[in-house]
Design an enzyme around this catalytic site. Sequence first.
Site, mmCIF file in Angstrom:
data_model
loop_
_atom_site.group_PDB
_atom_site.id
_atom_site.type_symbol
_atom_site.label_atom_id
_atom_site.label_comp_id
_atom_site.label_asym_id
_atom_site.label_seq_id
_atom_site.Cartn_x
_atom_site.Cartn_y
_atom_site.Cartn_z
ATOM 1 N N ASP A 141 -12.269 -8.267 87.299
ATOM 2 C CA ASP A 141 -12.566 -8.921 88.572
ATOM 3 C C ASP A 141 -11.913 -10.301 88.509
ATOM 4 O O ASP A 141 -12.409 -11.209 87.848
ATOM 5 C CB ASP A 141 -14.086 -9.022 88.750
ATOM 6 C CG ASP A 141 -14.470 -9.703 90.054
ATOM 7 O OD1 ASP A 141 -13.641 -10.454 90.595
ATOM 8 O OD2 ASP A 141 -15.609 -9.497 90.511
ATOM 9 N N TYR A 159 -20.668 -11.347 87.999
ATOM 10 C CA TYR A 159 -20.788 -11.288 89.458
ATOM 11 C C TYR A 159 -19.615 -10.530 90.055
ATOM 12 O O TYR A 159 -18.457 -10.865 89.800
ATOM 13 C CB TYR A 159 -20.830 -12.714 90.032
ATOM 14 C CG TYR A 159 -21.024 -12.752 91.534
ATOM 15 C CD1 TYR A 159 -22.110 -12.094 92.120
ATOM 16 C CD2 TYR A 159 -20.134 -13.413 92.365
ATOM 17 C CE1 TYR A 159 -22.297 -12.109 93.495
ATOM 18 C CE2 TYR A 159 -20.312 -13.441 93.743
ATOM 19 C CZ TYR A 159 -21.389 -12.786 94.304
ATOM 20 O OH TYR A 159 -21.579 -12.802 95.667
ATOM 21 N N LYS A 202 -10.190 -14.900 97.312
ATOM 22 C CA LYS A 202 -10.142 -16.371 97.365
ATOM 23 C C LYS A 202 -8.719 -16.893 97.612
ATOM 24 O O LYS A 202 -8.292 -16.951 98.754
ATOM 25 C CB LYS A 202 -10.768 -16.958 96.101
ATOM 26 C CG LYS A 202 -12.234 -16.427 95.922
ATOM 27 C CD LYS A 202 -13.144 -17.372 95.238
ATOM 28 C CE LYS A 202 -14.477 -16.720 94.911
ATOM 29 N NZ LYS A 202 -15.620 -17.250 95.601
HETATM 30 C C1 LIG Z 1 -15.960 -12.929 90.394
HETATM 31 C C2 LIG Z 1 -16.269 -12.677 91.839
HETATM 32 N N1 LIG Z 1 -16.177 -11.426 92.313
HETATM 33 C C3 LIG Z 1 -16.430 -11.135 93.592
HETATM 34 C C4 LIG Z 1 -16.807 -12.104 94.485
HETATM 35 C C5 LIG Z 1 -17.134 -11.739 95.890
HETATM 36 O O1 LIG Z 1 -16.163 -12.205 96.770
HETATM 37 P P1 LIG Z 1 -16.538 -12.429 98.306
HETATM 38 O O2 LIG Z 1 -17.468 -13.594 98.365
HETATM 39 O O3 LIG Z 1 -15.206 -12.661 98.945
HETATM 40 O O4 LIG Z 1 -17.173 -11.155 98.778
HETATM 41 C C6 LIG Z 1 -16.904 -13.426 94.056
HETATM 42 C C7 LIG Z 1 -17.303 -14.486 94.990
HETATM 43 O O5 LIG Z 1 -17.566 -15.608 94.619
HETATM 44 C C8 LIG Z 1 -16.654 -13.717 92.689
HETATM 45 O O6 LIG Z 1 -16.814 -14.959 92.215
#
Ligand SMILES: Cc1ncc(COP(=O)(O)O)c(C=O)c1O
Length: 429
Positions: free
Chosen positions: A233, A138, A261
């Site tokens: 990520d 994700y 986060k």
């Molecule tokens: C691994 C990862 N990347 C990117 C994101 C996206 O972040 P945002 O919700 O701040 O757009 C998330 C959100 O949960 C995530 O878990």
Amino acid sequence: MARSEHEEALLEQARKVLPAGGFGNLSFDIVIREGKAGRVWDESGNEYVDFLLGSGPMFLGHAHPDVTAAAQAQIGKGTTFFANNAAGIRLAAAIVDAVPCAEKVRFVSSGTEADAYAMRLARAFRKREKILKFEGGYHGMSDWSLMSLAPKRLGNFPQASRDSAGIPRSVAADMLIAPFNNAELAASLIREHREELAGVILEPFQRLIPPAPGFLQALRDVTRECGIPLIFDEVVTGFRFAWGGAQEFYGVTPDLCTLGKIIGGGFPLAAIAGRADIMAHFDRSLVGDENFLPMIGTLSGNPVAAAAGLASLEVLKRPGTYDRVFATGQALMDGLAEIIAETSLPAQVIGVPVLFDVVYTRETIRDYRSTMANDAAMQGRMNQRLRAGGVLKGDTKFYTSVAHTEADVAHTLDAFRKAALEEARKAAA
Ligand SMILES: Cc1ncc(COP(=O)(O)O)c(C=O)c1O
């Protein structure tokens, strides 16, 4: 849980004005009123031990006094300027200090943006177009990220499949997909496509799945051999798995990473961080017009978010903080595993103490395809029972916080035991 007329009225209003009655995040049948440390209350006044933690940012717990004071102090002095601010500069310096790959930092407002920019940055640097990501990984909600996140029909690697309506077919052609934890296949795809690949992006700990020993290092080796930027990520894992994130925890340093986060202290803030020569594409004076990557965001580096994030990092840096939260999470994971064994629930606990869940299968989980063995209906029933027992969590995650107490752990295990016994009764009936 009893529901007040007041909360019912809010839910009714939500159904009128919000598509599907919600913001798109957690199920839309609860309205949260407030949070304090490791607990939240809904609009009916029901109290929950909170393992949702705002989907991860509230690693220190809700309304931490230091974070609240830092945000309030900034709010009184103005809330956004569209210019550099001291808290943002200091937060960038703290990230450079903590995160192994971070030589330079750029702020945005969400993890989605950070990941989209990181991929664009890799394209600009490599002057190639394709990105390899992992099935089930994700990276937010951009067109490029919503590829083979949760495919219903399994295709052949490296063919990408779109996860959302509205994404142009042409975007799928620019993405390559590999299975997580299969270093051999990933390496052979990377070598085969090296001339068209701009970058490789992954969650070093994919959703709840730890990397197999050697997997991250193998990706590091092959991407280095091919001169292709490796992007971690770390929106979830940054400052959570360790002060230096998953790259410190697993001992593998990527070229770029994204953060979110925790670094916003509960406000909208995320970042791209990495090697100075790649981040140079954000600096027109270094790379010239043709290679320049413009990046403008009204709220990028917002001073309230930066002040809250900086205050959060200062608390996290205190000796013993990580030991404490890891011990809490370990106690929970061990307790859940014991109850699973006692009640013969067809389930297991996977993850690490700061981020884990129960999955309802006994199959070994090592990639997206193996997660399909999870009995989602049983998971849904168990989550509902936990909620009725005063435990709030995401559909597929327990996030633990520095603020969770032994009493929170005991309450949670008690609720889980009751839920598991009910499941066993249902299975026997
Ligand atoms: C691994 C990862 N990347 C990117 C994101 C996206 O972040 P945002 O919700 O701040 O757009 C998330 C959100 O949960 C995530 O878990």
